[in-house]
Design a protein around this motif. Sequence first.
Motif, PDB file in Angstrom:
ATOM      1  N   LYS A   7     -42.845  63.284 -19.659  1.00  9.51           N
ATOM      2  CA  LYS A   7     -43.543  62.598 -18.567  1.00  9.51           C
ATOM      3  C   LYS A   7     -43.618  61.095 -18.789  1.00  9.51           C
ATOM      4  O   LYS A   7     -44.081  60.369 -17.937  1.00  9.51           O
ATOM      5  N   PHE A   8     -43.163  60.634 -19.944  1.00  5.97           N
ATOM      6  CA  PHE A   8     -43.236  59.208 -20.262  1.00  5.97           C
ATOM      7  C   PHE A   8     -41.830  58.649 -20.378  1.00  5.97           C
ATOM      8  O   PHE A   8     -40.981  59.185 -21.084  1.00  5.97           O
ATOM      9  N   SER A   9     -41.585  57.550 -19.676  1.00  9.57           N
ATOM     10  CA  SER A   9     -40.287  56.881 -19.744  1.00  9.57           C
ATOM     11  C   SER A   9     -40.380  55.679 -20.666  1.00  9.57           C
ATOM     12  O   SER A   9     -41.375  54.948 -20.657  1.00  9.57           O
ATOM     13  N   CYS A  10     -39.353  55.471 -21.432  1.00  5.81           N
ATOM     14  CA  CYS A  10     -39.286  54.323 -22.341  1.00  5.81           C
ATOM     15  C   CYS A  10     -39.426  53.037 -21.534  1.00  5.81           C
ATOM     16  O   CYS A  10     -38.666  52.815 -20.587  1.00  5.81           O
ATOM     17  N   PRO A  11     -40.378  52.171 -21.879  1.00  2.49           N
ATOM     18  CA  PRO A  11     -40.554  50.931 -21.121  1.00  2.49           C
ATOM     19  C   PRO A  11     -39.372  49.971 -21.256  1.00  2.49           C
ATOM     20  O   PRO A  11     -39.157  49.118 -20.407  1.00  2.49           O
ATOM     21  N   HIS A  12     -38.600  50.115 -22.312  1.00  7.68           N
ATOM     22  CA  HIS A  12     -37.457  49.225 -22.542  1.00  7.68           C
ATOM     23  C   HIS A  12     -36.219  49.684 -21.768  1.00  7.68           C
ATOM     24  O   HIS A  12     -35.550  48.883 -21.124  1.00  7.68           O
ATOM     25  N   SER A  13     -35.938  51.005 -21.818  1.00  6.52           N
ATOM     26  CA  SER A  13     -34.699  51.497 -21.212  1.00  6.52           C
ATOM     27  C   SER A  13     -34.895  52.142 -19.842  1.00  6.52           C
ATOM     28  O   SER A  13     -33.965  52.220 -19.058  1.00  6.52           O
ATOM     29  N   GLY A  14     -36.103  52.664 -19.575  1.00  4.59           N
ATOM     30  CA  GLY A  14     -36.334  53.353 -18.318  1.00  4.59           C
ATOM     31  C   GLY A  14     -35.997  54.832 -18.379  1.00  4.59           C
ATOM     32  O   GLY A  14     -36.174  55.559 -17.416  1.00  4.59           O
ATOM     33  N   TRP A  15     -35.518  55.301 -19.500  1.00  8.38           N
ATOM     34  CA  TRP A  15     -35.098  56.686 -19.687  1.00  8.38           C
ATOM     35  C   TRP A  15     -36.319  57.555 -20.003  1.00  8.38           C
ATOM     36  O   TRP A  15     -37.137  57.188 -20.834  1.00  8.38           O
ATOM     37  N   PRO A  16     -36.457  58.739 -19.387  1.00  2.00           N
ATOM     38  CA  PRO A  16     -37.562  59.627 -19.758  1.00  2.00           C
ATOM     39  C   PRO A  16     -37.326  60.179 -21.169  1.00  2.00           C
ATOM     40  O   PRO A  16     -36.327  60.845 -21.410  1.00  2.00           O
ATOM     41  N   THR A  17     -38.219  59.856 -22.098  1.00  4.02           N
ATOM     42  CA  THR A  17     -37.964  60.196 -23.491  1.00  4.02           C
ATOM     43  C   THR A  17     -39.004  61.103 -24.134  1.00  4.02           C
ATOM     44  O   THR A  17     -38.660  61.879 -25.012  1.00  4.02           O
TER      45      THR A  17
END
Length: 94
Positions: A17-27
């Motif tokens: 449910k959280f996307s990496c703030p740097h890449s935008g990828w859900p990680t």
Amino acid sequence: EQYAKQECPQCKAPEKKFSCPHSGWPTHCSEECYNKDAEMQAIKDELKVVYMDMIDLHSKRKFPELDFPGAPRHEWQRAELMNWRAYLSDRHFK
């Protein structure tokens, strides 16, 4: 997205449910799990490149950098470039 439905690599929660703030990828499932994951911090730059490439591919925009200036001048050029193994072995590349 299909990538958000995979489990969190840190705590094995069923959905990201959280996307990496740097890449935008859900990680990860949460920001807390994201911050704990040292491996993710090491590859976030590569993930950003992959994510941006995926956005480009799904946008269906025209890529002018892939347009060739015209048809090959000779028919043999087209056939040769389609078979790189033959192209390289004919010219004795090492």
